[in-house]
Design an enzyme around this catalytic site. Structure first.
Site, PDB file in Angstrom:
ATOM      1  N   ASP A   1      -3.698  39.581   5.551  1.00 23.98           N
ATOM      2  CA  ASP A   1      -3.334  38.267   5.019  1.00 23.98           C
ATOM      3  C   ASP A   1      -2.066  37.741   5.702  1.00 23.98           C
ATOM      4  OD1 ASP A   1      -2.216  36.226   3.043  1.00 23.98           O
ATOM      5  OD2 ASP A   1      -4.116  36.774   2.090  1.00 23.98           O
TER       6      ASP A   1
ATOM      7  N   SER B   1       4.362  49.482  -4.170  1.00 28.90           N
ATOM      8  CA  SER B   1       3.577  50.639  -4.593  1.00 28.90           C
ATOM      9  C   SER B   1       3.038  50.422  -6.000  1.00 28.90           C
ATOM     10  CB  SER B   1       4.439  51.905  -4.566  1.00 28.90           C
ATOM     11  OG  SER B   1       4.837  52.214  -3.261  1.00 28.90           O
TER      12      SER B   1
ATOM     13  N   HIS C   1       2.152  56.781  -7.120  1.00 25.95           N
ATOM     14  CA  HIS C   1       2.778  58.041  -6.698  1.00 25.95           C
ATOM     15  C   HIS C   1       3.934  58.309  -7.651  1.00 25.95           C
ATOM     16  CE1 HIS C   1       6.354  56.023  -5.083  1.00 25.95           C
ATOM     17  NE2 HIS C   1       5.544  55.169  -4.483  1.00 25.95           N
TER      18      HIS C   1
END
Length: 397
Positions: free
Chosen positions: A341, A356, A219
């Site tokens: 996980d 990110s 992003h």
């Protein structure tokens, strides 16, 4: 001789015939509309294929395409849809997972807030027409790219009007701003909060082995106050040292804890809704072998894993589940990622700021990257298709 009884045959009235025909035609039209809708839904608005292949379509459909427009037909004759075609270069890329520091300097100077001057209700910039989100690119015919430059012009105006040229929603606008003397320090002010740079930590998604171009974050970098995508003048990439993470909890996203190291490792040339893109000066140490990329129609609900750095131990793989895959329209929220996980949940609570860009791997292929965390549930976030990120790389060649 026996008489043969004959039953009288009643001829339907014109009205009855008309009614039957009308119902039949309407039923046929409804069927065709429903059938057409089903066919349209079965074909995505944008098709993808590798340069040496063909778009994947449901059985019975054929695609005839030229350049970036396709003509999909059922059984080669019945028109179905005319979607765009995204032709993707066949390639292998290094999957990243390493954290990096990114610092960008804006092209122009974004306005991130407005305020009246101390001891006065006046706001010269707002009264002139300037608004939060505008990007100042020119003052009195001279280009500006820093807070210092804008401040200097305002102070040196001595209260005389200045012509501000700004970019707003892609349009160029001009306003006459008359700075006002600030009684607190004797200088001149225009009533704006402005910003020209920012820095933060993200994760590298991929590196091209031939060019060392890279993509990360999944992003764009936006202003923290306004949410606007910051226009890029120039940027740098640096190594960072990750020490751990602040765990995310519902309503409060966590974040990676780390610090920038002094050496620059590359340059950033683009800040886009689909990621931050640049080029490294050298290949990072310890990176694995290049892997194939997957087109968006290859991404499936189910198991996958991400590569990320959440502590001093470096890049590690963590199990996730993919769901809610959306192949139409969206730029950076194409599927939902659920962290399964235990090691990652124990370390971070799920997805945190700084992760990110973490590459998503499914069936041995690079399929995308982590983009956002769901604020109310840090175990979940969004992902972007790798082909959406690569489309931005191709634009800059």
């Amino acid at each position: 001789m026996d008489r043969i009884k004959q039953k009288a045959f009643k001829i339907p009235s014109p009205y009855a015939v008309f009614r039957v025909l009308t119902v039949s035609i309407l039923s046929l039209l409804l069927f065709l509309a429903a059938f057409s809708g089903i066919l349209d839904f079965a074909v995505y608005d944008t098709l993808s294929c590798f340069a040496d292949g063909e778009p994947r379509l449901p059985a019975g459909m054929t695609c005839y395409y030229d350049d970036d427009r396709a003509d999909v037909r059922l059984f080669g004759t019945i028109p179905v849809k005319k979607p765009e075609v995204n032709v993707v270069k066949t390639r292998k890329l290094y999957a990243g997972g390493m954290a990096f520091g990114v610092r960008i300097f804006t092209k122009g100077v974004p306005v991130v807030g407005m305020s009246a001057l101390p001891g006065s209700k006046k706001n010269p910039a707002y009264e002139a027409g300037i608004r939060t989100g505008d990007v100042i690119v020119n003052i009195d015919g001279k280009e500006v790219n820093s807070v210092a430059e804008v401040t200097s012009y305002i102070n040196e105006s001595e209260g005389k009007p200045l012509e501000f040229t700004v970019i707003r929603d892609g349009k160029t606008l001009t306003f006459s701003v008359t700075p006002v003397s600030d009684s607190s320090d004797g200088g001149y002010k225009a009533g704006m909060w402005i910003r020209d740079s920012t820095a933060g930590i993200g994760t590298v998604t991929f590196i091209d082995p031939d060019t060392l171009r890279f993509g990360g974050l999944g992003h764009g970098i936006c202003d923290s106050d306004t949410g606007m995508l910051l226009p890029l003048l120039k940027g740098t990439a640096s190594e960072v040292e990750i020490n751990g993470a602040v765990k995310g909890v519902p309503g409060l996203p966590g974040e990676l804890r780390g610090s920038f190291l002094p050496d620059k490792t590359g340059a950033v040339y683009k800040n886009d809704r689909r990621g931050v893109f640049g080029v490294f000066s050298a290949l990072p140490e310890g990176i694995g072998e290049p892997m194939e990329i997957a087109l968006k129609d290859e991404v499936k609900d189910g198991e996958a894993y991400i590569l990320s750095t959440v502590n001093s131990e470096g890049v590690k793989a963590y199990r996730v589940e993919l769901s809610s895959i959306c192949r139409n329209g969206r730029e950076d929220k194409n599927f939902v990622i659920t962290v399964t996980d235990k090691a990652l949940l124990d370390a971070t609570g799920g997805i945190v700021r700084g992760m990110s860009g973490s590459p998503v791997i499914q069936n041995g292929k690079l399929v995308g990257a982590v983009t956002h965390v769901l604020v109310n549930d840090p175990t979940q976030g969004y992902g972007i298709f790798i082909e959406n990120m690569l489309a931005e790389v191709e634009k800059n060649k």
